[in-house]
Design a protein around this motif. Structure first.
Motif, mmCIF file in Angstrom:
data_model
loop_
_atom_site.group_PDB
_atom_site.id
_atom_site.type_symbol
_atom_site.label_atom_id
_atom_site.label_comp_id
_atom_site.label_asym_id
_atom_site.label_seq_id
_atom_site.Cartn_x
_atom_site.Cartn_y
_atom_site.Cartn_z
ATOM 1 N N LEU B 657 0.856 -1.181 0.000
ATOM 2 C CA LEU B 657 0.000 0.000 0.000
ATOM 3 C C LEU B 657 0.893 1.233 0.000
ATOM 4 O O LEU B 657 1.834 1.337 0.773
ATOM 5 C CB LEU B 657 -0.879 0.022 1.252
ATOM 6 N N ILE B 658 0.592 2.170 -0.880
ATOM 7 C CA ILE B 658 1.377 3.395 -0.943
ATOM 8 C C ILE B 658 0.460 4.538 -0.540
ATOM 9 O O ILE B 658 -0.602 4.729 -1.131
ATOM 10 C CB ILE B 658 1.893 3.633 -2.373
ATOM 11 N N SER B 659 0.840 5.282 0.460
ATOM 12 C CA SER B 659 0.035 6.415 0.876
ATOM 13 C C SER B 659 0.386 7.605 -0.001
ATOM 14 O O SER B 659 1.515 8.089 -0.009
ATOM 15 C CB SER B 659 0.313 6.742 2.346
ATOM 16 N N LEU B 660 -0.586 8.068 -0.775
ATOM 17 C CA LEU B 660 -0.333 9.204 -1.662
ATOM 18 C C LEU B 660 -0.041 10.462 -0.858
ATOM 19 O O LEU B 660 0.778 11.286 -1.232
ATOM 20 C CB LEU B 660 -1.540 9.449 -2.558
ATOM 21 N N GLY B 661 -0.735 10.601 0.278
ATOM 22 C CA GLY B 661 -0.528 11.762 1.134
ATOM 23 C C GLY B 661 0.931 11.853 1.544
ATOM 24 O O GLY B 661 1.571 12.891 1.415
ATOM 25 N N ARG B 662 1.476 10.730 2.027
ATOM 26 C CA ARG B 662 2.871 10.724 2.457
ATOM 27 C C ARG B 662 3.798 10.911 1.275
ATOM 28 O O ARG B 662 4.810 11.586 1.376
ATOM 29 C CB ARG B 662 3.207 9.426 3.177
ATOM 30 N N PHE B 663 3.436 10.340 0.157
ATOM 31 C CA PHE B 663 4.273 10.473 -1.023
ATOM 32 C C PHE B 663 4.448 11.948 -1.386
ATOM 33 O O PHE B 663 5.507 12.389 -1.784
ATOM 34 C CB PHE B 663 3.658 9.717 -2.215
ATOM 35 N N PHE B 664 3.370 12.706 -1.216
ATOM 36 C CA PHE B 664 3.444 14.124 -1.567
ATOM 37 C C PHE B 664 3.784 14.984 -0.357
ATOM 38 O O PHE B 664 3.395 16.137 -0.261
ATOM 39 C CB PHE B 664 2.137 14.578 -2.218
ATOM 40 N N SER B 669 -2.328 11.918 7.780
ATOM 41 C CA SER B 669 -3.332 12.040 8.841
ATOM 42 C C SER B 669 -4.716 12.342 8.282
ATOM 43 O O SER B 669 -5.710 12.212 8.988
ATOM 44 C CB SER B 669 -2.922 13.150 9.811
ATOM 45 N N THR B 670 -4.770 12.736 6.989
ATOM 46 C CA THR B 670 -6.090 13.064 6.444
ATOM 47 C C THR B 670 -6.785 11.839 5.861
ATOM 48 O O THR B 670 -7.887 11.941 5.350
ATOM 49 C CB THR B 670 -5.944 14.118 5.326
ATOM 50 N N GLU B 671 -6.101 10.697 5.936
ATOM 51 C CA GLU B 671 -6.719 9.496 5.393
ATOM 52 C C GLU B 671 -7.880 9.071 6.276
ATOM 53 O O GLU B 671 -7.805 9.160 7.492
ATOM 54 C CB GLU B 671 -5.678 8.369 5.293
ATOM 55 N N THR B 672 -8.916 8.616 5.635
ATOM 56 C CA THR B 672 -10.127 8.315 6.390
ATOM 57 C C THR B 672 -10.129 6.855 6.833
ATOM 58 O O THR B 672 -9.321 6.044 6.386
ATOM 59 C CB THR B 672 -11.376 8.565 5.521
ATOM 60 N N GLU B 673 -11.013 6.560 7.700
ATOM 61 C CA GLU B 673 -11.186 5.185 8.182
ATOM 62 C C GLU B 673 -12.531 4.670 7.682
ATOM 63 O O GLU B 673 -13.544 5.331 7.928
ATOM 64 C CB GLU B 673 -11.155 5.185 9.716
ATOM 65 N N PRO B 674 -12.658 3.563 6.979
ATOM 66 C CA PRO B 674 -11.552 2.739 6.507
ATOM 67 C C PRO B 674 -10.764 3.438 5.391
ATOM 68 O O PRO B 674 -11.263 4.346 4.752
ATOM 69 C CB PRO B 674 -12.282 1.508 5.972
ATOM 70 N N ARG B 675 -9.550 2.950 5.172
ATOM 71 C CA ARG B 675 -8.694 3.536 4.150
ATOM 72 C C ARG B 675 -9.283 3.311 2.759
ATOM 73 O O ARG B 675 -9.713 2.211 2.428
ATOM 74 C CB ARG B 675 -7.309 2.871 4.207
ATOM 75 N N GLN B 676 -9.267 4.363 1.969
ATOM 76 C CA GLN B 676 -9.728 4.265 0.578
ATOM 77 C C GLN B 676 -8.536 3.895 -0.296
ATOM 78 O O GLN B 676 -7.537 4.600 -0.294
ATOM 79 C CB GLN B 676 -10.296 5.606 0.116
ATOM 80 N N VAL B 677 -8.661 2.792 -0.992
ATOM 81 C CA VAL B 677 -7.506 2.294 -1.739
ATOM 82 C C VAL B 677 -7.858 2.096 -3.218
ATOM 83 O O VAL B 677 -8.888 1.511 -3.550
ATOM 84 C CB VAL B 677 -7.002 0.957 -1.140
ATOM 85 N N ILE B 678 -7.001 2.635 -4.069
ATOM 86 C CA ILE B 678 -7.154 2.392 -5.508
ATOM 87 C C ILE B 678 -6.178 1.266 -5.875
ATOM 88 O O ILE B 678 -4.982 1.386 -5.632
ATOM 89 C CB ILE B 678 -6.801 3.653 -6.322
ATOM 90 N N VAL B 679 -6.730 0.181 -6.400
ATOM 91 C CA VAL B 679 -5.889 -0.987 -6.673
ATOM 92 C C VAL B 679 -5.499 -1.025 -8.156
ATOM 93 O O VAL B 679 -6.340 -0.872 -9.035
ATOM 94 C CB VAL B 679 -6.624 -2.290 -6.289
ATOM 95 N N PHE B 680 -4.210 -1.202 -8.399
ATOM 96 C CA PHE B 680 -3.713 -1.391 -9.763
ATOM 97 C C PHE B 680 -3.223 -2.817 -9.889
ATOM 98 O O PHE B 680 -2.672 -3.365 -8.951
ATOM 99 C CB PHE B 680 -2.543 -0.443 -10.047
ATOM 100 N N THR B 681 -3.414 -3.382 -11.026
ATOM 101 C CA THR B 681 -2.959 -4.759 -11.214
ATOM 102 C C THR B 681 -2.067 -4.825 -12.428
ATOM 103 O O THR B 681 -2.328 -4.184 -13.434
ATOM 104 C CB THR B 681 -4.138 -5.709 -11.430
ATOM 105 N N VAL B 690 -3.230 4.574 -1.371
ATOM 106 C CA VAL B 690 -4.172 5.037 -0.356
ATOM 107 C C VAL B 690 -4.440 6.516 -0.597
ATOM 108 O O VAL B 690 -3.515 7.321 -0.690
ATOM 109 C CB VAL B 690 -3.596 4.825 1.048
ATOM 110 N N VAL B 691 -5.712 6.871 -0.718
ATOM 111 C CA VAL B 691 -6.072 8.266 -0.916
ATOM 112 C C VAL B 691 -7.047 8.671 0.192
ATOM 113 O O VAL B 691 -7.508 7.825 0.958
ATOM 114 C CB VAL B 691 -6.707 8.493 -2.309
ATOM 115 N N ASP B 692 -7.370 9.964 0.264
ATOM 116 C CA ASP B 692 -8.281 10.414 1.315
ATOM 117 C C ASP B 692 -9.725 10.075 0.981
ATOM 118 O O ASP B 692 -10.466 9.570 1.800
ATOM 119 C CB ASP B 692 -8.168 11.933 1.507
ATOM 120 N N GLN B 693 -10.093 10.385 -0.249
ATOM 121 C CA GLN B 693 -11.497 10.223 -0.598
ATOM 122 C C GLN B 693 -11.635 10.078 -2.106
ATOM 123 O O GLN B 693 -10.979 10.810 -2.862
ATOM 124 C CB GLN B 693 -12.260 11.470 -0.126
#
Lengths: 163, 747
Positions: B657-664, B669-681, B690-693
């Motif tokens: 899982l890569i947190s986009l927030g941390r990447f940028f 801390s703005t990530e919501t619960e549950p984590r919103q994840v965009i999956v690439f295959t 992992v994105v906020d929304q």
């Protein structure tokens, strides 16, 4: 080949002594039989998934050890009155040209041996759909055994019958 | 002898394979007549066929392959050079051989076709450019070649063959042959040996059976996994864990055995294109990209005919004659490009030509002529919609349509066949510049991902290919979200009117859903969208597709059935049929899904579907939706850490899982619960962002207006009137996962 055709033409004597085994079951007040070789197994009533929009004779789909089997209510197929509320039918699982199909019947009877000599075409007294779906009648000692045409019973009306 | 000998069967299988290779090799040889190696391999192939059929007593076959062989042997010796005429003759010989093989397969005899003229032609070719005298007399002895007596056959076969050859050949030639053939033989055998060791022929029926059994094993495994939850015994759960892993691997392995490269179909296209181009007096260069792309054998079989049809159409009607092309300022040689690649769990096949393209006006006129649409409707249709009309059944029956529309014969059949295997086909064409057909088909038919929904107390599976998004309306939205026009219900989805289909109504079931919530599954069928209203949306599941019996053939809205983890049977919805039944696709005049605001079209730039989301607090970002495999939610409790990298267990694998927030540069801390994840295959491996929304999915032609030096983005664009960063997924994955994740951006 229809199992009965040979009975109407004069046959050598050894043919009339040929016997067949039928797995029997009851439907309403009738006594039916399916040739044993076509029967895969007989099982108790299973939970089934109903199929919306399906023809009325299709009761639902059964999971038979990972195989999906269509359950045909023989009472409906034969135009007999529906089973009383709460009475659970039995499954006679038969092999057809289209794969395995389950026939829902009232009660399971014995396997009986029949002689060709006792065979006769279905009597006129059998009504409508039932007449279409039996190949003929075996005159047993105490009652009549209707030999079910499995292929026709598991195909829809108007559909070409595969041999 | 109706039953074929095993030996003969083997011979047939081998020869068919060889012939397919031969077609290709001959066409290649025509391009490069001096390719000695290719020539030698062609010679060997013919020689093998000739040898074996002599051995088996197929004299006609032998005589034909024999003339071919002598022709080739002269070419190999450099006495003759391949030209178009010889190539045509040799190809005709291949066809004749194939013909006879088919006869043998069917009737165990060679058939009564007469090939003397072919033999004569080949003989003539053999002598045409040298004065070699013996050739004309060859035909006679050859025709009389007596099949070797069966008694002698088994051990003495090779010498026997040579005797026959020698008898049929001028002496000097035969002597040369004597010396050469054993050598050729040996090299042939040497080459084959390693392959034989590493692979073996398996009956396809057996593979099918294995596949079925594995399917059942998967289902049984799913059932056992469900029980595991209620069992406390650690030994039991570890055993099921192992069963789970082994089953997954077995499934993957068996699937692989059924995979074949698409080249199995494509390999005959060089020949098809060459023959057709010669007949039509056109010059066509065939380019094939992605030959190794693998797909399931059943799918290969299913796309064979549609693809051939499209290729023929392209050469026949798409590509112009050299004169016409030059007049249009194009090179005289047309290009037909076949391209296959994997994307998002599907196979994409594109067939593109640079021919005359299709003129929408001509199709409009034709459609009006054929009374498929009224003139007024035709005028209102956009060009892409007009193009799609060539897939209508009524469009193809015309006898002279080909010259008028450029294409169209049997395209409805192509479409039907591809849809039968769960695929889609789309056409793009620019008049004067060429036509591209895009086919998307599933990797395999047997096991597919599906969304499980329930309605009226029953479970239904919707194949994920048709799924676009899920919409849930409650409270206030419910009152304003559904509008009625006539008797039909619509939901306004981002400005588009989405026709709604109530599943319980279509299936005549009693809805048991909650009254204050409406679940809409947005589906696409035939490029149209509609919303399917269901009682509840459940999980996605990998399902094993099982066909329905003939008693249920009349119920067209179901594509099959599957067995769920709890052992219950669930029906699989056929989305296209369902839409047809509900009349949301209907005729070409059904305009309900047309955009209310048709502004995005016609502006420069390609329209793209974007997934909009928020990350690192307030930043709006977007990525092309086609790169996205799935959207998931994970509670933070299931996120684990491995080597400093956040990971999560996902579909039997460990997904980073890569947190986009941390990447940028944020802290996540703005990530919501549950984590919103965009999956690439990519090739079965998944990575999650992992994105906020998740905000929205939009169709817009967005181009990066300000290129950015910020790593991880390709720039910014205006989407929905707001500045949005376009994320460079590849760059991010490379940086974080530390490898070339190869999420291909190519469309």
């Amino acid at each position: 080949m229809s199992t009965g055709s040979s009975a109407f033409t004069p046959q050598p004597s050894d043919d009339t002594s040929a016997t067949r085994q039928f797995a029997t079951f009851s439907l309403d007040r009738y006594y039916f039989g399916v040739e044993v070789l076509m029967v895969q197994e007989v099982i108790r009533y299973q939970d089934m998934t109903r199929v919306p929009l399906a023809p009325g004779v299709v009761q639902g789909l059964i999971n038979l050890r990972g195989q999906i089997v269509t359950a045909v209510d023989l009472r409906r197929r034969l135009g007999l009155p529906d089973r009383a509320e709460g009475v659970q039918p039995m499954n006679v699982v038969v092999r057809t040209s289209d794969g395995v199909v389950s026939l829902l019947v009232d009660e399971i009877g014995d396997v009986v041996e029949t002689a060709h000599a006792d065979f006769e075409r279905a009597p006129e007294t059998i009504s409508g759909a039932a007449r279409e779906l039996v190949t003929g009648v075996y005159k047993l000692k105490d009652r009549l055994l209707l030999a079910l045409d499995v292929e026709r019973s598991t195909a829809l009306d108007g559909e070409e019958r595969r041999n | 002898m109706a039953e074929l000998d095993d030996v003969v069967k083997e011979f047939l299988v081998e020869s068919y394979e060889n012939l397919d290779a031969l077609d290709r090799a001959l066409v290649e040889l025509e391009q490069a007549p001096d390719d000695k190696e290719n020539l030698a391999s062609i010679f060997r192939t013919i020689h093998t066929i000739k040898g074996t059929c002599g051995f088996l007593g197929f004299s006609k076959l032998e005589s034909i392959s024999h003339v071919g062989e002598s022709l080739l042997s002269r070419m190999r010796d450099g006495k003759l050079r391949l030209n178009a005429e010889i190539a045509t003759g040799l190809l005709a010989m291949v066809d004749a051989v194939r013909n006879i093989l088919t006869n043998i397969e069917r009737t165990a005899a060679e058939g009564d076709d007469d090939y003397t003229s072919l033999v004569a032609t080949l003989n003539r070719l053999n002598v045409s450019d040298t004065a070699a005298a013996p050739a004309p007399s060859m035909a006679a002895p050859m025709a009389d070649v007596i099949p070797p007596a069966p008694v002698l056959v088994a051990p003495a076969a090779p010498p026997q063959l040579h005797v026959v050859e020698a008898a049929a050949r001028p002496v000097e030639d035969a002597a040369a042959e004597e010396r050469q053939v054993p050598a050729e033989r040996r090299t042939g055998d040497d080459r084959r040996a390693p392959v034989n060791d590493a692979s073996l022929r398996v009956d396809v029926g057996l593979l099918d059976k294995l596949m079925n059994l594995v399917g059942e094993l998967v289902l049984a495994r799913n059932q056992i996994l469900q029980f595991t939850g209620s069992q406390a015994d650690p030994a039991f759960s570890s055993a099921t864990q192992r069963l789970n892993l082994v089953t997954s691997e077995l499934q993957e392995g068996v699937m692989k055995t059924r995979m074949q490269p698409i080249d199995n179909v494509w390999s005959k296209f060089p020949r098809v294109v060459r023959d057709l181009a010669t007949t039509c007096r056109k010059q066509v260069r065939l380019e094939m990209i992605g030959k190794d792309t693998e797909l399931d054998k059943t799918i290969i079989e299913a796309i064979k005919d549609p693809l051939t049809h499209i290729v023929r159409n392209s050469v026949d009607h798409g590509i112009e004659t050299p004169e016409a092309r030059i007049a249009r300022g194009k090179p005289g040689e047309g290009v037909l490009r076949l391209k296959a690649f994997h994307e998002g769990g599907q196979i994409n096949i594109e067939i593109a030509d640079d021919g005359s393209g299709i003129d929408p006006e001509k199709i409009r006129r034709k459609a009006v002529d054929r009374q498929l649409v009224t003139a007024e409707q035709a005028a209102r249709m956009s060009d892409p919609e007009v193009l799609r009309m060539i897939f209508l059944p009524g469009f193809s029956t015309a006898e002279k349509i080909t010259n008028v529309s450029g294409r169209g014969v049997g395209m409805d059949v192509v479409k039907t066949n591809i849809e039968k295997i769960g695929g889609t086909v789309d056409i793009q064409s620019v008049s004067g510049e060429g036509t591209t057909l895009k086919i998307r088909i599933p990797l395999t038919l047997a096991i597919i991902p599906a969304l499980m929904v329930s309605t009226g107390g029953e479970m239904f599976a919707i194949p994920q290919v048709s799924l676009l998004e899920l919409v849930r309306l409650e409270g206030e939205q419910l009152r304003t979200g559904i509008e009625h026009i006539g008797g039909a219900a619509f939901h306004r989805l981002r400005g588009n009117l989405l026709p709604l289909v109530l599943l319980h109504k279509e299936l005549r079931l009693e809805s048991v859903g909650e009254h204050d919530i409406v679940n809409i599954v947005v589906l696409k069928a035939d490029d149209r969208q509609f919303g399917l209203v269901v009682d509840a949306v459940n999980d996605t599941e990998e399902i094993v597709v099982k066909p329905l019996g003939r008693l249920l053939k009349s119920v067209v809205v179901f594509a099959g059935a599957t067995i769920m983890g709890d052992g219950h049977v669930a029906l699989i919805l056929d989305v296209t049929r369902l839409a047809q039944q509900a009349n949301v696709l209907g005729q070409a005049d059904d305009r309900r899904t047309q955009k209310l605001t048709d502004t995005a079209k016609g502006q420069g730039g390609d329209e793209e579907t974007w997934l909009l989301f928020r990350a690192n607090g307030t930043e709006r970002m977007a990525i092309p939706l086609r790169l996205v495999a799935r959207l998931e939610e994970f509670p933070s409790t299931v996120i684990e850490s491995s080597g400093g990298q956040d990971v999560v267990q996902y579909r039997g694998e460990i997904m980073p899982l890569i947190s986009l927030g941390r990447f940028f540069g944020g802290d996540g801390s703005t990530e919501t619960e549950p984590r919103q994840v965009i999956v690439f295959t990519d090739r079965g491996r998944s990575v999650g962002l992992v994105v906020d929304q998740i905000l929205d999915v939009v169709n817009e032609a967005a181009t990066a207006r300000r290129s950015s030096s910020r790593s991880g983005t390709v720039g910014s664009a205006v989407i929905q009137h707001l500045v949005t960063d376009l994320i460079d997924v590849q760059a991010i994955l490379r940086e974080v996962v530390g490898e070339d994740a190869d999420i291909r951006a190519a469309a």
